[in-house]
Design a protein around this motif. Structure first.
Motif, PDB file in Angstrom:
ATOM      1  N   ASP A   1     -10.988  20.147 -32.893  1.00  0.00           N
ATOM      2  CA  ASP A   1     -11.186  19.614 -31.524  1.00  0.00           C
ATOM      3  C   ASP A   1      -9.901  18.950 -30.914  1.00  0.00           C
ATOM      4  OD1 ASP A   1     -13.772  20.236 -31.333  1.00  0.00           O
ATOM      5  OD2 ASP A   1     -14.628  17.999 -32.163  1.00  0.00           O
TER       6      ASP A   1
ATOM      7  N   TRP B   1      -8.766  17.849 -26.987  1.00  0.00           N
ATOM      8  CA  TRP B   1      -8.523  16.098 -26.730  1.00  0.00           C
ATOM      9  C   TRP B   1      -7.014  16.131 -26.172  1.00  0.00           C
ATOM     10  CZ3 TRP B   1     -11.642  12.727 -24.877  1.00  0.00           C
ATOM     11  CH2 TRP B   1     -12.991  12.524 -25.655  1.00  0.00           C
TER      12      TRP B   1
ATOM     13  N   ILE C   1      -6.366  14.618 -22.649  1.00  0.00           N
ATOM     14  CA  ILE C   1      -5.372  13.401 -22.607  1.00  0.00           C
ATOM     15  C   ILE C   1      -4.081  13.403 -22.043  1.00  0.00           C
ATOM     16  CG2 ILE C   1      -4.571  11.504 -24.199  1.00  0.00           C
ATOM     17  CD1 ILE C   1      -6.873  11.967 -25.781  1.00  0.00           C
TER      18      ILE C   1
ATOM     19  N   SER D   1     -10.798   5.042 -30.351  1.00  0.00           N
ATOM     20  CA  SER D   1     -11.536   6.456 -30.075  1.00  0.00           C
ATOM     21  C   SER D   1     -10.618   7.343 -29.241  1.00  0.00           C
ATOM     22  CB  SER D   1     -12.731   6.094 -29.670  1.00  0.00           C
ATOM     23  OG  SER D   1     -12.857   5.746 -28.223  1.00  0.00           O
ATOM     24  N   PRO D   2     -10.692   8.411 -29.185  1.00  0.00           N
ATOM     25  CA  PRO D   2     -10.289   9.503 -28.044  1.00  0.00           C
ATOM     26  C   PRO D   2     -10.566   9.103 -26.689  1.00  0.00           C
ATOM     27  CG  PRO D   2     -11.736  10.642 -29.441  1.00  0.00           C
ATOM     28  CD  PRO D   2     -11.716   9.513 -30.063  1.00  0.00           C
ATOM     29  N   GLU D   3     -11.972   8.502 -26.600  1.00  0.00           N
ATOM     30  CA  GLU D   3     -12.387   8.448 -25.208  1.00  0.00           C
ATOM     31  C   GLU D   3     -11.489   7.323 -24.777  1.00  0.00           C
ATOM     32  OE1 GLU D   3     -15.758  10.529 -27.597  1.00  0.00           O
ATOM     33  OE2 GLU D   3     -14.471   8.994 -28.013  1.00  0.00           O
ATOM     34  N   GLN D   4     -11.428   6.204 -25.491  1.00  0.00           N
ATOM     35  CA  GLN D   4     -10.699   5.141 -25.162  1.00  0.00           C
ATOM     36  C   GLN D   4      -9.227   5.341 -24.617  1.00  0.00           C
ATOM     37  OE1 GLN D   4     -10.989   2.058 -28.094  1.00  0.00           O
ATOM     38  NE2 GLN D   4     -13.070   1.573 -27.762  1.00  0.00           N
TER      39      GLN D   4
ATOM     40  N   PHE E   1      -8.305   8.267 -23.591  1.00  0.00           N
ATOM     41  CA  PHE E   1      -8.483   9.249 -22.327  1.00  0.00           C
ATOM     42  C   PHE E   1      -8.651   8.219 -21.184  1.00  0.00           C
ATOM     43  CE2 PHE E   1     -11.052  11.017 -19.031  1.00  0.00           C
ATOM     44  CZ  PHE E   1     -10.290  12.345 -19.055  1.00  0.00           C
ATOM     45  N   MET E   2      -9.303   6.923 -21.354  1.00  0.00           N
ATOM     46  CA  MET E   2      -9.294   6.137 -20.154  1.00  0.00           C
ATOM     47  C   MET E   2      -8.111   5.451 -20.026  1.00  0.00           C
ATOM     48  SD  MET E   2     -12.062   6.579 -18.791  1.00  0.00           S
ATOM     49  CE  MET E   2     -12.092   5.387 -17.605  1.00  0.00           C
TER      50      MET E   2
END
Length: 396
Positions: free
Chosen positions: A46, A50, A54, A101-104, A106-107
């Protein structure tokens, strides 16, 4: 008042800040995939998804926000917008070093897109501060600083990640950007305004500015040029490996070859700026575009890495003349009161090109072949050169 040493001091200070800014932006590029896998737990399957998401989201948000920040800069002050951008970017880099985390992450990059606009604000300050007869040279110096930082950044980022760790590198980038805030606060005055230079709402409507043919043409050219500059990003490592016939130390070698263009651009940008000031920025633009296009086409021919590297350096010499010329034409064809809006739109156009370039390069490289990426890029630049040559207006 644009006299004596005052504008020279502002140019020197902003040049130093641009080097720091550009280096901070690019120093994270070499290890971002590793950061995702080793620190944020992203699987190898993945990581490309990502990494792409990102990397791209900040460009997208920045492209949307840049004209808005530029308009606010015209009404409220360019210095304030420069401090806002550098401080906001510093905060996002600190946050990038503590995410889990990758989500963080990204934000954080979304916030970074909202914070963007430092380059556009600094261009607006320079264009409003330096004497008209020094504009081409000054914009060339700024472009050289931007390119130099882009060359230094990945090398510095790799070293810092190796010595201090990847999270520490985010923190160091944040410190560099916060330093820019302090430099601007204490050493850069708000650019002087002429009487009645505060724009009204109608003057700062982007749609009204876009009605001007010269502005519209320059922004379209900015998208195309930035797209071609970044079209090699997805394929440069594979192409260098193909020329070498080996993957040994390929990241280091590909990075060194890619940086040759940046080194050449840093040397040549002020020279192009002076030439544009003396001859015309339109002539400088189409000569630089044509030369860059020819170099791109030639790069599809060599089966030798040495020849390819030489042409990469030559390519940088020509690309160095394009963006300062576009910046100068935009500045010369707009009132000082709307320079923030204009350079915000210019930055937005470049961000769109930054997104489109890697996408086009990856697509052509995948479905046609790696050499075809250079052919497509060369054709685009030669067409833009011919367009400028045969539609050149008195305005540039």
């Amino acid at each position: 008042m644009r006299t004596g040493r005052s504008w020279k001091v502002v140019l020197a200070v902003l040049t130093c800040s641009v080097v720091l800014m550009s280096a901070s932006y690019t120093m994270l590029i070499p290890f971002l995939p590793l950061y995702l896998m080793q620190e944020l737990g992203v699987s190898k399957a993945d990581v490309n998804m990502w990494n792409g998401a990102i990397f791209s989201i900040a460009f997208l948000i920045g492209a949307i926000m840049a004209p808005i920040w530029g308009k606010i800069a015209d009404r409220k002050g360019r210095k304030m917008m420069a401090v806002r951008a550098s401080t906001g970017l510093a905060v996002t880099y600190f946050l990038g070093g503590i995410v889990t985390s990758p989500e963080q992450l990204f934000m954080v990059r979304v916030l970074q897109g909202f914070a963007a606009g430092l380059w556009a604000a600094e261009l607006a300050i320079v264009s409003a501060t330096v004497p008209a007869e020094k504009l081409g040279f000054s914009l060339g110096v700024m472009q050289a600083a931007l390119t130099s930082g882009g060359v230094i950044g990945p090398l510095l980022g790799g070293i810092l990640a190796e010595v201090f760790g990847m999270r520490a590198s985010f923190m160091i980038a944040g410190v560099a950007l916060f330093t820019i805030s302090l430099i601007i606060i204490f050493f850069v005055p708000e650019p002087p305004r002429e009487p009645g230079d505060i724009p009204n709402r109608r003057q700062t409507r982007q749609m009204d500015l876009l009605k001007e043919p010269v502005i519209r043409q320059m922004l379209i050219l900015a998208v195309l040029v930035q797209m071609v500059i970044l079209i090699l990003q997805p394929i440069i490592t594979l192409y260098v490996a193909q020329l070498r016939g080996s993957m040994d130390n390929i990241i280091l070698i590909a990075g060194a070859v890619f940086s040759l263009g940046g080194i050449a651009a840093s040397i040549a940008a002020p020279v192009w700026g002076r030439m544009g000031q003396k001859k015309s920025f339109g002539k400088t633009m189409y000569l630089a575009m044509g030369g860059a296009g020819i170099c791109m086409l030639i790069q599809s021919i060599p089966n030798s890495l040495v020849l390819f590297a030489i042409m990469q350096f030559a390519n940088g010499l020509f690309f160095a003349g394009i963006n300062p010329s576009i910046s100068a034409v935009l500045a010369n064809n707009t009132k000082s009161s709307v320079r923030g809006s204009i350079f915000g739109m210019f930055f937005s156009a470049q961000q769109l090109g930054s997104m489109a370039g890697p996408l086009l390069g990856g697509t052509v490289g995948t479905y046609w072949g790696l050499k075809d990426v250079f052919i497509v890029a060369g054709i685009i630049m030669i067409i833009t050169s011919a367009f400028v040559r045969f539609t050149r207006r008195e305005a540039y």
